[in-house]
Write a protein that holds these residues in place. Structure first.
Motif, short mmCIF file in Angstrom:
data_model
loop_
_atom_site.label_atom_id
_atom_site.label_comp_id
_atom_site.label_asym_id
_atom_site.label_seq_id
_atom_site.Cartn_x
_atom_site.Cartn_y
_atom_site.Cartn_z
N ARG A 288 0.85 -1.10 -0.07
CA ARG A 288 0.10 -0.08 -0.07
C ARG A 288 0.90 1.36 0.10
NH1 ARG A 288 -5.33 0.93 1.96
NH2 ARG A 288 -5.70 3.07 2.48
N PRO A 289 0.49 2.24 -0.93
CA PRO A 289 1.55 3.54 -1.08
C PRO A 289 1.55 4.36 0.26
CG PRO A 289 -0.23 3.71 -2.50
CD PRO A 289 -0.43 2.31 -1.97
N THR A 290 0.55 4.45 0.82
CA THR A 290 0.32 5.23 1.98
C THR A 290 -0.75 4.61 3.13
OG1 THR A 290 -1.84 6.15 0.99
CG2 THR A 290 0.21 7.27 0.59
N PRO A 291 -0.53 4.75 4.44
CA PRO A 291 -1.26 4.15 5.26
C PRO A 291 -2.53 4.44 5.18
CG PRO A 291 0.88 4.99 6.21
CD PRO A 291 0.60 5.71 4.80
N LEU A 292 -3.40 3.63 5.81
CA LEU A 292 -4.84 3.81 5.92
C LEU A 292 -5.05 5.05 6.86
CD1 LEU A 292 -7.79 2.87 5.46
CD2 LEU A 292 -7.60 1.48 7.65
N PHE A 293 -5.94 5.96 6.91
CA PHE A 293 -5.92 7.09 7.74
C PHE A 293 -5.05 8.19 7.74
CE2 PHE A 293 -8.14 3.55 10.13
CZ PHE A 293 -9.56 3.88 9.63
N ALA A 294 -4.12 7.95 6.50
CA ALA A 294 -3.09 9.12 6.39
C ALA A 294 -3.74 10.45 6.39
CB ALA A 294 -1.92 8.48 5.23
N ASN A 295 -4.73 10.46 5.63
CA ASN A 295 -5.33 11.93 5.34
C ASN A 295 -6.42 11.95 6.41
OD1 ASN A 295 -3.57 12.51 3.27
ND2 ASN A 295 -5.01 11.00 1.89
N GLY A 296 -6.63 11.17 7.32
CA GLY A 296 -7.50 11.41 8.59
C GLY A 296 -8.80 10.33 8.12
N ILE A 297 -9.49 10.22 9.38
CA ILE A 297 -10.63 9.18 9.28
C ILE A 297 -11.95 9.75 8.83
CG2 ILE A 297 -12.08 7.93 10.74
CD1 ILE A 297 -9.60 8.09 12.80
N VAL A 298 -12.43 9.46 7.48
CA VAL A 298 -13.54 9.98 6.81
C VAL A 298 -14.68 8.80 7.03
CG1 VAL A 298 -14.43 10.87 4.86
CG2 VAL A 298 -11.85 11.47 5.35
N THR A 299 -15.94 9.30 7.39
CA THR A 299 -16.75 8.53 7.53
C THR A 299 -18.08 9.15 6.68
OG1 THR A 299 -17.75 9.45 9.59
CG2 THR A 299 -15.91 7.52 9.72
N LYS A 300 -19.23 8.28 6.50
CA LYS A 300 -20.64 8.75 5.89
C LYS A 300 -21.08 9.72 6.86
CE LYS A 300 -21.28 4.96 2.82
NZ LYS A 300 -22.29 3.92 2.26
N THR A 301 -21.14 9.41 8.28
CA THR A 301 -21.55 10.49 9.28
C THR A 301 -20.78 11.87 9.25
OG1 THR A 301 -22.44 8.29 10.63
CG2 THR A 301 -22.32 10.63 11.52
N TYR A 302 -19.61 11.65 9.15
CA TYR A 302 -19.12 13.10 8.92
C TYR A 302 -17.98 13.27 7.83
CZ TYR A 302 -20.09 12.07 14.27
OH TYR A 302 -20.73 11.34 15.36
N PRO A 303 -18.69 13.40 6.73
CA PRO A 303 -17.89 13.52 5.45
C PRO A 303 -17.02 14.85 5.50
CG PRO A 303 -19.92 14.25 5.20
CD PRO A 303 -19.96 13.51 6.52
N ASN A 304 -17.29 15.59 6.15
CA ASN A 304 -16.33 17.07 6.35
C ASN A 304 -15.55 17.02 7.67
OD1 ASN A 304 -17.35 17.94 3.90
ND2 ASN A 304 -19.32 18.54 5.16
N GLY A 305 -15.44 15.76 8.46
CA GLY A 305 -14.63 15.93 9.56
C GLY A 305 -15.51 15.89 10.71
N TYR A 306 -14.89 15.80 11.86
CA TYR A 306 -15.50 15.61 13.26
C TYR A 306 -14.63 16.29 14.43
CZ TYR A 306 -12.25 11.82 13.74
OH TYR A 306 -10.91 11.07 13.66
N GLU A 307 -15.40 16.60 15.35
CA GLU A 307 -14.73 17.23 16.66
C GLU A 307 -14.78 15.96 17.62
OE1 GLU A 307 -15.31 20.76 20.05
OE2 GLU A 307 -16.33 20.79 18.08
N LEU A 308 -13.48 15.48 17.84
CA LEU A 308 -13.83 14.26 18.76
C LEU A 308 -14.13 14.39 20.04
CD1 LEU A 308 -12.70 11.44 19.21
CD2 LEU A 308 -10.45 12.33 19.87
N ALA A 309 -14.23 15.54 20.64
CA ALA A 309 -14.83 15.66 22.02
C ALA A 309 -16.39 15.46 21.84
CB ALA A 309 -14.81 17.31 22.55
N LYS A 310 -17.09 15.54 20.66
CA LYS A 310 -18.40 15.66 20.29
C LYS A 310 -18.97 14.07 19.84
CE LYS A 310 -19.05 20.32 19.89
NZ LYS A 310 -19.65 21.64 18.91
#
Length: 282
Positions: A253-275
């Motif tokens: 694999r050329p780049t590790p999984l999550f190298a560009n952050g964790i992207v999910t369908k619930t939070y397509p634009n990112g998330y605030e971990l505290a929430k």
């Protein structure tokens, strides 16, 4: 250029206790990204079949109303802990979110040990059967050390020490406690869509039969599911073994999984971990 077995040689040279976080991170993000995520789904599915867990989840209802959000919240928290380490600032915040989600409920300690054991054992058994290489002993032990630490931070008592102890505890608890309940069957019907999403697009028309083959007989009994046809079982097994063979000779694999952050369908634009995490424990 990195070779196919360079990470394995690196893992062999590391200490499975002192370097457990680095080893387990390599296993997930570089060596077996798809396999580990699929196996985590299956591990959580097994915990949903425990009678007390299934009853609680049906009573609180979040997993029935919003299974995708619950799965994404759980995945984000667990991956944050792994990527940053449970004792880092961000890892501690993720553990706090995990504990806050469970604090409202009285959880059976034996069930909690089983859930932790499933996260250790199910992925390693999946890799043993379908990985492009078999998991190294250091990878098994690193997983055991990592999840034992997570369990301790969650306040789980009497956790096994070492992979073999986790595997024995997992098998013994299943034999004594995993059996059919209407609540478990209801949860499986609701969460099945999440596993359908892990099936490659051209095969989704056969998704239900294929998913049934990923469950063993004990889990199918708990969920009151018929055994899939022999043809479906053979197709899945052969497809996964062919995939493993092809990957064995593929480039890393050329780049590790999550190298560009964790992207999910619930939070397509990112998330605030505290929430994140309101749906995890319910």
């Amino acid at each position: 250029m990195r070779g196919r077995f360079d990470n394995l040689r690196r893992i062999e040279a590391l200490d499975p206790v002192a370097d457990h976080l680095e080893i387990h991170r390599l296993t997930l993000t570089e060596e077996f990204p798809w396999d580990m995520r699929m196996a985590f789904n299956l591990a959580f599915n097994r915990s949903f079949a425990l009678p007390r867990v299934a009853k609680l989840l049906c009573e609180t209802g979040t997993i029935l109303r919003a299974p995708r959000k619950r799965a994404d919240d759980t995945g984000i928290i667990m991956y944050e802990i792994l990527l940053h380490g449970p004792d880092s600032a961000r890892g501690r915040l993720a553990v706090q979110r995990l504990n806050a989600a469970h604090r409202r409920f009285t959880l059976d300690n034996g069930d909690s040990v089983y859930v932790i054991a499933a996260l250790v054992v199910v992925p390693m058994r999946w890799l043993q059967r379908y990985g492009w290489r078999r998991p190294h002993e250091h990878e098994r032990e690193a997983a055991a050390v990592f999840y034992r630490r997570v369990g301790q931070l969650m306040g789980v008592r009497d956790l096994p020490a070492g992979y073999s102890a986790f595997a024995n505890a997992f098998d013994e608890y299943e034999r004594a406690n995993l059996h059919h309940t209407p609540e478990a069957a209801r949860i499986e019907r609701t969460t099945r869509d999440l596993l359908r999403g892990r099936i490659p697009g051209p095969l989704r028309g056969m998704a239900d039969a294929l998913i049934g083959t990923l469950y063993d007989e004990q889990l199918r009994t708990a969920y009151d599911l018929a055994r899939p046809p022999l043809l479906a079982r053979a197709f899945v097994h052969l497809s996964l073994r062919i995939r493993a063979l092809l990957l064995r000779f593929a480039r890393p694999r050329p780049t590790p999984l999550f190298a560009n952050g964790i992207v999910t369908k619930t939070y397509p634009n990112g998330y605030e971990l505290a929430k994140v995490g309101s749906a995890v424990g319910s």
